[in-house]
Design an enzyme around this catalytic site. Structure first.
Site, PDB file in Angstrom:
ATOM      1  N   TYR A  54       0.854  -1.201   0.000  1.00 48.54           N
ATOM      2  CA  TYR A  54       0.000   0.000   0.000  1.00 48.54           C
ATOM      3  C   TYR A  54       0.887   1.247   0.000  1.00 48.54           C
ATOM      4  CZ  TYR A  54      -3.970  -3.069   1.234  1.00 48.54           C
ATOM      5  OH  TYR A  54      -4.931  -4.052   1.248  1.00 48.54           O
ATOM      6  N   SER A 211     -13.528  -4.358   0.921  1.00 46.76           N
ATOM      7  CA  SER A 211     -14.348  -3.613  -0.054  1.00 46.76           C
ATOM      8  C   SER A 211     -15.844  -3.872   0.117  1.00 46.76           C
ATOM      9  CB  SER A 211     -13.908  -3.916  -1.499  1.00 46.76           C
ATOM     10  OG  SER A 211     -12.682  -3.288  -1.779  1.00 46.76           O
ATOM     11  N   PRO A 212     -16.381  -3.623   1.323  1.00 47.11           N
ATOM     12  CA  PRO A 212     -17.824  -3.832   1.532  1.00 47.11           C
ATOM     13  C   PRO A 212     -18.675  -2.928   0.643  1.00 47.11           C
ATOM     14  CG  PRO A 212     -16.864  -2.606   3.357  1.00 47.11           C
ATOM     15  CD  PRO A 212     -15.716  -3.107   2.533  1.00 47.11           C
ATOM     16  N   LYS A 221     -22.618   6.684  -5.787  1.00 44.81           N
ATOM     17  CA  LYS A 221     -22.025   7.971  -6.189  1.00 44.81           C
ATOM     18  C   LYS A 221     -21.441   7.969  -7.596  1.00 44.81           C
ATOM     19  CE  LYS A 221     -17.546   7.753  -3.889  1.00 44.81           C
ATOM     20  NZ  LYS A 221     -16.910   8.283  -2.686  1.00 44.81           N
ATOM     21  N   ASN A 299     -20.411   5.344   8.102  1.00 45.68           N
ATOM     22  CA  ASN A 299     -20.286   3.884   7.973  1.00 45.68           C
ATOM     23  C   ASN A 299     -20.342   3.174   9.332  1.00 45.68           C
ATOM     24  OD1 ASN A 299     -20.036   4.647   5.354  1.00 45.68           O
ATOM     25  ND2 ASN A 299     -17.894   4.058   5.123  1.00 45.68           N
TER      26      ASN A 299
END
Ligand SMILES: NC(=O)c1ccc[n+]([C@@H]2O[C@H](COP(=O)([O-])OP(=O)(O)OC[C@H]3O[C@@H](n4cnc5c(N)ncnc54)[C@H](OP(=O)(O)O)[C@@H]3O)[C@@H](O)[C@H]2O)c1
Length: 323
Positions: A54, A211-212, A221, A299
């Site tokens: 990452y 990645s829910p 969006k 969230n």
């Protein structure tokens, strides 16, 4: 916060956890990262996910710095790293893969970047066809015996390879993988529900699912184009726009139906999508991603939505995407 055991281990992870992919070391700078981690921790999140690849190590460095700066008690949170792709721009052969050499050195590098003396979870980011599974199992077992790793696992390994790792570990009294990290969301269900479900039952594996929101797609969006401040425009992540082309004839209608359904449940689409993931008992924790505090605040409320959902609601929600 709700806490769940990671499979058959004794480790209790927060049902919502927080990851650094795309965000940390990219658009999210130090002060925002500090606020996000503080907000997550205050809400009871006790697992922070990361990987050597990452932002080429920057995401771990940033997470390590802000956790140290916040002085979070080391025994109150868990942190992970994932190994495979390396942390330099163009890795040489020994700087990537799942060989004993790279697994060991990548662990040492992650420990330094994260300012910790052990990783709670250390995952093989994908399989490495060039390394025998036994070599990786042994390398992970050694790191556990040295106290540098507490639990090891896999991410998106074929179920057969995970079974093989367990077989090797059982035969040689080594530590087996105890967690798998697969993608899981309303648009991507098969691997967890069909391929991994038997593994969880047979081998007691836990799952930390990623990645829910399908990278934000499930918030709706992207229905009217790609917003300029979204991850789909982040440098190096333009490939994600391809996911918008998935099922183009059905997807917009499904998403609009999903947004309407969220309205019926008096919540946002993001909250409903995350709450639905929590509805699968084989999910130990749902990894959230957020590029700003307002998203994380929204969230986190998915827990309250989850508490209101019955079995019939879960089936109704998933049926929107089955059409
Ligand atoms: N093992 C693996 O191979 C793997 C792969 C991927 C991820 N992961 C882990 O899983 C974590 C979570 O995955 P993910 O980041 O892809 O999760 P996600 O929830 O699918 O996507 C998060 C992104 O969606 C947008 N978003 C979040 N909440 C929103 C809201 N309420 N409204 C509108 N947009 C919202 C944000 O992007 P914008 O900046 O575009 O707004 C945010 O960064 C990662 O950080 C990583 O730790 C693991």
């Amino acid at each position: 916060m709700l806490y769940r055991r990671m499979g058959q281990t004794g480790l209790r992870l927060s049902a919502l956890s927080f990851g650094a992919w795309v965000t940390f070391g990219g658009r999210v700078g130090r002060s925002e990262a500090r606020e996000l981690i503080a907000q997550a921790y205050e809400a009871g999140i006790n697992f922070f996910d990361n990987a050597e690849v990452y932002a080429r190590g920057e995401a771990e460095r940033l997470m390590g710095d802000v956790i140290a700066d916040l002085r979070l008690p080391r025994d109150a949170y868990c942190v992970s790293s994932k190994v495979l792709w390396g942390s330099v721009q163009e890795p040489r052969p020994t700087q990537q893969g799942l060989s004993r050499k790279h697994v060991t050195e990548a662990c040492h590098q992650a420990l330094k970047r994260l300012h910790v003396d052990h990783l709670d979870l250390y995952l093989c980011h994908r399989p490495d066809p060039e390394t025998p599974i036994e070599e990786t199992v042994r390398a992970m077992d050694t790191l556990i015996r040295q106290g540098k790793v507490l639990y090891w696992g896999t991410s998106e390994w074929p179920a057969d390879a995970i079974r093989e790792a367990h077989k090797i570990a059982r035969a040689q009294y080594l530590h087996p993988p105890s967690v798998e990290q697969p993608q899981y969301n309303l648009l991507h269900r098969e691997r967890l529900e069909l391929e991994y479900a038997p593994l969880c039952a047979e081998l007691g594996m836990g799952t930390t699912v990623w990645s829910p929101l399908a990278s934000g797609l499930l918030t709706g969006k992207y229905l009217d184009g790609v917003p300029a401040d979204s991850r789909f425009t982040a440098p190096g992540y333009e490939w994600m726009t391809r996911t918008l082309a998935d099922a183009p004839e059905r997807r917009p209608a499904q998403l609009r139906a999903f947004l309407a359904l969220a309205g019926e449940y008096s919540c946002t689409p993001a909250q409903l999508a995350i709450a639905w993931c929590l509805g699968n008992p084989q999910v130990s924790t749902v990894l959230l991603g957020a590029s700003r505090q307002s998203q994380l605040a929204e969230n986190l409320q998915s827990l309250a939505v989850f508490e209101r959902l019955q079995e019939a609601d879960l089936r109704r929600i998933e049926s929107v995407f089955a059409r």
